[in-house]
Design an enzyme around this catalytic site. Structure first.
Site, short mmCIF file in Angstrom:
data_model
loop_
_atom_site.label_atom_id
_atom_site.label_comp_id
_atom_site.label_asym_id
_atom_site.label_seq_id
_atom_site.Cartn_x
_atom_site.Cartn_y
_atom_site.Cartn_z
CB THR A 1 16.00 -51.92 165.20
OG1 THR A 1 16.50 -51.93 163.85
CG2 THR A 1 14.50 -51.66 165.16
CD GLU B 1 25.08 -35.86 162.40
OE1 GLU B 1 26.08 -36.52 162.70
OE2 GLU B 1 25.10 -34.89 161.63
CE LYS C 1 29.69 -45.13 167.02
NZ LYS C 1 29.89 -45.10 168.46
#
Ligand code: ADP
Ligand code: ASP
Ligand code: MG
Length: 813
Positions: free
Chosen positions: A553, A604, A680
């Site tokens: 999710t 990952e 990120k």
């Protein structure tokens, strides 16, 4: 002569008794047929006795049900023409039984003698009915009451078999009997004074062994409801297999440590005569079963079986007054033995500071009071502490003759339990080294048995139990990939992946045996109402080994539950970036939980979807390299947008398309505002060993202020239309300098930033296609020419495969 014993479940129903007839009809030699009470009857008789002694009239209901059941069995097995004699005998036995129970009811007490007498009716009735049935079926059978053959006497307050008298009786009777089949009740015997006694719960096996030894039988066959002695109790471990051949000692050790399929004393009488035992399944007689003989298991496996005993309590005697004082343990064991409390396991630390014993939880209260009383003097003077018990424990034991000649077995045993977060309370290894046992929490038994079984018996096939939250784009692809790849993984990587639970925002579905992935969608749609708290509670209560929670999710609420999973040794695999880009404290707390509880936390797909970016980074660092600089295009969504946006399109339409094709987050502003890329690069910086917060990352937005300030998708898209000229000017400026627009993330010298850049021809980023991502790692080992990872960085299929790769990493962990 052969001795065959059929246990409670083998005689539980008339149709089972027919099976017994079919089995013994194939034998030509003389048979001693020992039978148990019909399944469950002994328990009911004991229950009736205790109700009666508590002056509770409910005992009558039990008696009535038992009588009906026995009469119905007679009616079903024996033809009407010859039924009446048997029916009236059964009725008259029930009359006696009623009188005995009435006695207990009126006196309000039940003595051990009366209790023995009452339970003896179970075997008496079953053996009588079965013998009459066999006679009616034209078998050459006769009924023989074991109370005329097996004599017991008292030894240290216990009924034990008087073998001299018993053997003489058996030889005399069986050697002169002309009948092919002698049907005898198991479990019951008679004292030298002529009073009914019993041989202990499960004692029909022992009866059969006594007969086998007395008549020097060719073989002792124990017929039961499983196909032999298994590598673990098949009711607890589905993967367990019947052991083809095992030594007496191993079988004894396994049964002593809870393999109920054989009553522990059974082996002794036949062992001294070298008579083989075979354990067979009444319901699958064609299966080979288990052969138990003298021959040692020289070449076989080191670990032969795993067994367990539940309902154990731990008593520890400890205190400074124990060191160097002889006789303390002697007194400890003496009081326990005088109170008839059997000690199942003992450990003493070499400091002599404490002695720990495992006993049945039923004996615990008695044990505490007698031990505290016996050591009153020392306790008063503070030399020994009052004994405090711990309950709800179980013993798990590895058993095998050859274990002593192999190193590392206990290490493997304990690390397997440790990995699965099974707390080991006490460890003991028998001097024979045929057994390594430990005491664990009762609630962990099933997990422990299955994990150990997997480790020692399943050719390293490791079962991974998945609990998947989120089955939308990525989740559905992930399930599809598992379904397609399961067989390959099992055969090639020895991984057996099962999805035990799944949920979307509406419904959830659990199947303890694994959800069929061919039609999960319909089943899930009909599942129960989704509830994250309940989902977590179910995962915890199943307590499966190698459990993995998979979060597909983008929900913050879901990310907040990770700590609960990791803290229970449940691994977490997630493509949801929220947790890893939240406060550093939370991120590092999750990582530390993962280490403490041996439960990998893998994400990952947080960066570059399926590309092995984080994994590579981890390997670089683990092998001693140092990250100097990271430059990357990390947004598949922004790449898709800027690769498709030009003076022939509109920015709005391209973003819409990206959203529709699943290249953006459900809320595209998260991508376009740069928040997603910030997350990120933050994760990469953290994984490189830097303690950064999201607020430390510099964001140079390219969106107009108004677009950034919208708070729903509709307004956001409207603002894109309004500001089309702004986007066109970004494009034309890049075009002028022969560059392309790329959204770049950078981490250099401890600082991170994100923003749109004009990338000139010849740069590594210039030719990035479609939704591709690229990462350049400049490290001490790659200072000038960076290590480059490049490829599709968005899309459901590649993200799903990245999650899948994390699952496999855990499988190989
Ligand atoms: P019976 O009524 O035939 O005497 P039991 O119930 O006493 O049968 O023993 C058979 C049961 O023993 C099996 O159904 C199984 O649940 C249990 N059991 C426990 N450990 C083992 C094991 N290692 N191998 C086989 N059975 C086991
Ligand atoms: N019927 C007895 C019991 O249930 C003995 C046996 O079945 O072996 O313990
Ligand atoms: Mg039994």
């Amino acid at each position: 002569m052969k001795v065959l014993k059929f246990g409670g479940s083998s005689v539980a129903k008339p149709e089972n008794i027919v099976k017994i007839k079919n089995i013994i009809s194939k034998y030509n030699d003389p048979i001693i047929l020992v039978v148990s009470a019909f399944g469950g009857v002994t328990d009911l008789l004991l229950q009736a006795g205790s109700l009666a002694s508590a002056q509770d009239q409910k005992y009558k209901e039990i008696l009535h049900t038992l009588e009906e059941r026995h009469l119905a069995t007679v009616k079903e097995l024996i033809p009407v023409t010859t039924q009446s004699k048997v029916l009236s005998k059964v009725k008259s036995e029930f009359n006696v039984l009623e009188t005995l129970l009435e006695g207990a009811y009126f006196i309000g007490e039940i003595t051990p003698k009366l209790s023995d007498k009452i339970v003896s009716y179970g075997e008496l009735l079953s053996s009588y009915i079965i013998s009459e049935y066999l006679i009616n079926e034209k078998l050459d059978a006769v009924f023989k009451d074991s109370r005329e053959l097996i004599i017991t006497h008292k030894l240290n307050g216990k009924n034990v078999v008087n073998f001299t008298k018993t053997n003489a009786n058996c030889e005399e009777f069986f050697n002169s009997s002309k009948k092919q089949v002698s049907v005898c009740p198991g479990f019951i015997a008679i004292s030298e004074e002529g009073i009914s006694t019993t041989l202990g719960r499960g004692g029909s096996d022992y009866t059969a062994a006594i007969y086998a030894a007395a008549v020097d039988a060719d073989i002792l066959e124990i017929w039961t409801d499983v196909s032999g002695m298994y590598t673990a109790n098949p009711k607890m471990v589905k993967q367990a297999k019947a052991i083809p051949h095992i030594s007496y000692e191993e079988a004894m050790e396994l049964s002593h440590f809870g393999a109920k399929v054989l009553y522990p004393p059974t082996i002794q009488p036949v062992l001294s005569k070298g008579i083989s035992i075979v354990i067979k399944n009444t319901f699958s007689p064609e299966e080979k079963g288990t052969l138990i003989t003298k021959s040692k298991n020289e070449k076989g496996k080191t670990v032969r079986g795993i067994s367990h005993i539940g309902n154990i309590a731990l008593l520890s005697l400890e205190g400074p007054g124990m060191v160097g004082i002889p006789g303390i343990s002697k007194r400890f064991f003496e009081v326990l033995s005088q109170a008839d409390i059997s000690v199942v396991l003992i450990t003493q630390a070499s400091s002599e500071h404490s002695i720990c014993v495992g006993i049945s939880a039923n004996d615990v209260e008695k044990a505490i009071s007698i031990v505290n009383e016996a050591f009153e003097y020392e306790i008063e003077r503070g030399r020994i502490k009052t004994v405090i018990p711990e309950s709800d424990l179980a013993i798990v034991a590895l058993v095998g003759d050859n274990m002593k000649s192999h190193q590392g077995l206990s290490g493997k045993m304990f690390s397997t339990l440790g990995k699965n977060n099974v707390n080991i309370r006490v460890i003991a290894q028998g001097a024979s080294e045929r057994n390594i046992s430990c005491i664990i929490d009762e609630k962990d038994v099933k997990k422990a048995l299955n994990a150990l079984h997997e480790e020692f018996f399943e050719e390293n096939i490791k079962q991974l139990n998945l609990f998947v939250m989120g089955v939308g784009n990525v989740g559905a692809k992930f399930l599809e990939q598992i379904r397609e790849q399961r067989k390959f993984l099992k055969e090639n990587l020895k991984l057996n992946i099962r999805v035990i639970g799944m949920s979307n925002s509406r419904t959830m579905l659990f199947d303890e045996k694994g959800i069929d992935l061919n039609d999960w969608a319909t089943k899930l749609a009909n599942g129960e109402k989704a509830d994250k708290v309940k989902f977590l509670a179910l995962v915890n209560s199943l307590n499966y080994r190698n459990s993995i929670f998979v979060d597909n999710t983008a929900s913050e609420e879901v990310s907040k539950t990770y700590s609960e999973y990791l803290g229970n040794s449940i691994s977490v695999v997630t493509c949801n970036k929220i947790a890893c880009s939240s406060e550093f404290e939370n991120y590092s707390h999750l990582k530390s939980l993962a280490r403490t509880y041996n439960a990998p936390f893998l994400f990952e797909t947080n960066v570059g979807a399926g590309l092995p970016i984080i994994d590579t980074l981890k390997h670089l660092i683990a092998s001693g390299d140092k990250i100097l600089k990271i430059q990357a295009v990390l947004s598949g969504s922004l790449n898709f947008v800027f690769n498709n946006f030009n003076d022939q399109t509109t920015f709005h339409d391209v973003v819409k398309q990206a959203q529709e094709e699943g290249y953006t987050e459900p809320d595209p502003k998260i991508d376009l505002s740069g928040v997603d890329v910030m997350r990120k690069i933050l994760i990469l910086a953290r994984e490189s060993g830097n303690q950064l917060e999201i607020s430390d990352i510099k964001n140079n937005p390219f969106l107009p202020e108004e677009s950034l300030n919208t708070d729903n998708n509709e307004d956001f898209f409207a603002s894109l239309i309004k500001h089309e000229p702004h986007f066109q000017s970004l494009f034309s400026s890049a075009k002028k300098s022969d560059s392309k627009l790329k959204y770049v993330a950078q981490f250099d010298d401890g600082k991170a930033s994100v923003g749109l850049q004009e990338i000139p021809k010849g740069h590594d980023f210039y030719n990035l296609e479609g939704s591709d991502n690229i990462v350049l790692f400049y490290t001490e080992r790659y200072p000038n020419q960076p290590m480059i990872i490049k490829g599709a960085g968005a899309g459901a299929a590649v993200t799903a495969s990245g999650i899948f790769a994390d699952i496999i990493r855990i499988g190989n962990f």
